[in-house]
Design an enzyme around this catalytic site. Structure first.
Site, PDB file in Angstrom:
ATOM      1  N   ASP A 115       0.912  -1.213  -0.085  1.00 47.57           N
ATOM      2  CA  ASP A 115       0.113   0.062   0.071  1.00 47.57           C
ATOM      3  C   ASP A 115       0.825   1.133   0.024  1.00 47.57           C
ATOM      4  O   ASP A 115       1.909   1.314  -1.001  1.00 47.57           O
ATOM      5  CB  ASP A 115      -0.927   0.016   1.247  1.00 47.57           C
ATOM      6  CG  ASP A 115      -1.875   1.172   1.146  1.00 47.57           C
ATOM      7  OD1 ASP A 115      -2.904   1.008   0.478  1.00 47.57           O
ATOM      8  OD2 ASP A 115      -2.086   2.049   1.969  1.00 47.57           O
ATOM      9  N   TYR A 234      -2.005  10.921   1.927  1.00 48.41           N
ATOM     10  CA  TYR A 234      -2.643  11.128   0.682  1.00 48.41           C
ATOM     11  C   TYR A 234      -2.625  12.569   0.033  1.00 48.41           C
ATOM     12  O   TYR A 234      -2.911  12.942  -1.026  1.00 48.41           O
ATOM     13  CB  TYR A 234      -4.222  10.666   0.838  1.00 48.41           C
ATOM     14  CG  TYR A 234      -4.350   9.188   1.222  1.00 48.41           C
ATOM     15  CD1 TYR A 234      -4.747   8.356  -0.004  1.00 48.41           C
ATOM     16  CD2 TYR A 234      -4.059   8.378   2.084  1.00 48.41           C
ATOM     17  CE1 TYR A 234      -4.695   6.932   0.141  1.00 48.41           C
ATOM     18  CE2 TYR A 234      -4.048   7.278   2.544  1.00 48.41           C
ATOM     19  CZ  TYR A 234      -4.383   6.409   1.489  1.00 48.41           C
ATOM     20  OH  TYR A 234      -4.551   5.137   1.450  1.00 48.41           O
ATOM     21  N   HIS A 287      -6.920  -6.912  -0.862  1.00 51.48           N
ATOM     22  CA  HIS A 287      -5.856  -6.013  -0.906  1.00 51.48           C
ATOM     23  C   HIS A 287      -4.733  -6.428   0.243  1.00 51.48           C
ATOM     24  O   HIS A 287      -3.627  -5.878  -0.084  1.00 51.48           O
ATOM     25  CB  HIS A 287      -6.394  -4.624  -0.594  1.00 51.48           C
ATOM     26  CG  HIS A 287      -5.661  -3.643  -0.242  1.00 51.48           C
ATOM     27  ND1 HIS A 287      -4.779  -3.111  -1.546  1.00 51.48           N
ATOM     28  CD2 HIS A 287      -5.358  -2.774   0.740  1.00 51.48           C
ATOM     29  CE1 HIS A 287      -3.925  -2.106  -0.989  1.00 51.48           C
ATOM     30  NE2 HIS A 287      -4.390  -1.807   0.477  1.00 51.48           N
TER      31      HIS A 287
END
Length: 308
Positions: A115, A234, A287
């Site tokens: 990730d 982010y 994921h």
């Protein structure tokens, strides 16, 4: 406010793993990083993702430690590491890890990231090629121009169906994490709701992430400063995309492990990310690959790193 039950400390979690793992901190690159290490052999740095901590590697660390000196890191803003106001662009976070590798007495290391950790691992490899012997990225490519065009609404009937049926497929949190102050207000004391939603939509086998792990992650992100730090990973992605243009072509061998549903997308995204890139689908996994298919991950990492 719903408070999350107190989770074990990092030292307690490290001691609970098979083998001799210890929890420690290092002052590097102007910040303080927490890491858990154990085993003997060539150094292997593990970098995790949002919203998790180093504990996401608990299932693979004991076996990998039979062959490597395993170093599972809480990156800047994660878990037991410092949560400064700035420095969440992946170029700076990569410099943190490069400094940590040197601090631990190594000139280079094998690196595997999941990730957000995959993005940091790629920036580390591109910016400090001599520091990374081989790189594994897990279920994330690297920030690319197309990320700036992620639609505000589900872009297909499949994405709508995925949300309706409780499957992944529409990354709404990319936009949610851009917001200032609101995430902290909404999730302070309630972060377990987000942890369970993400796992609920992005695991094939819900039992692969147990109650203790979910409690550990929720506790780690429960405070406003921890929520803000996670958001920053982010909020810097536009800068991350721009920074990639400054790097020369990556020649370090790269292996990308992809959830089956993401294989085609990651194969496309990683195609021009280096001169030696291989993308492998992980059967039966969503994921959270290191937690859902640990034996497959261990086999892939040991085989790939043995080729150096």
């Amino acid at each position: 406010m719903v408070s999350t039950p107190v989770a074990p400390t990092d030292a307690e979690l490290a001691a609970s793993l098979d083998g001799e793992f210890t929890s420690a901190h290092a002052e590097v690159n102007g910040t303080r990083l927490h890491y858990v290490s154990g085993g003997a052999g060539d150094p292997l740095v593990l970098l995790g993702g949002w919203p998790q901590t180093w504990w996401q590697f608990r299932k693979i660390m004991p076996e990998l430690a039979r062959r490597f000196r395993v170093i599972a890191v809480d990156m800047r803003g994660m878990g037991g590491s410092a949560k400064p106001e700035t420095g969440y662009d992946k170029k700076t976070m990569a410099a943190d890890i490069r400094a940590l590798i040197g601090h631990l007495g190594h000139e280079s290391a094998f690196v595997a990231g999941h990730d957000i950790g995959a993005s940091v691992g790629y920036h580390l490899t591109a910016g400090f090629p001599r520091a990374v012997r081989r790189l594994v990225t897990m279920d994330l490519g690297v920030p690319v121009e197309s990320w700036l065009a992620i639609p505000m609404l589900p872009a297909s009937d499949e994405q709508v169906a995925a949300l309706t049926e409780g499957r992944g497929g529409y990354p709404w949190w990319f936009a949610f994490n851009q917001l200032q102050e609101l995430p902290e207000r909404l999730l302070d004391g309630r972060f377990r709701l987000l942890v369970d939603w993400l796992y609920g939509h992005m695991l094939v086998d819900q039992a692969s992430v147990d109650e203790q792990a979910r409690r550990v992650y929720a506790h780690a992100y429960e405070s406003p400063e921890a929520i803000r730090a996670g958001n920053r990973w982010y909020q810097t992605m536009r800068q991350d995309v721009a920074d990639l243009d400054a790097y020369p072509p990556v020649t370090t061998p790269i292996l990308t492990l992809a959830a089956e549903d993401n294989y085609a997308l990651l194969r496309e995204q990683m195609a021009d990310r280096g001169t030696d890139v291989h993308v492998v689908a992980v059967p039966g996994s969503g994921h959270y690959i290191p937690e859902e298919q640990p034996e497959f991950v261990v086999d892939q990492l040991t085989t790939f790193f043995a080729q150096s």
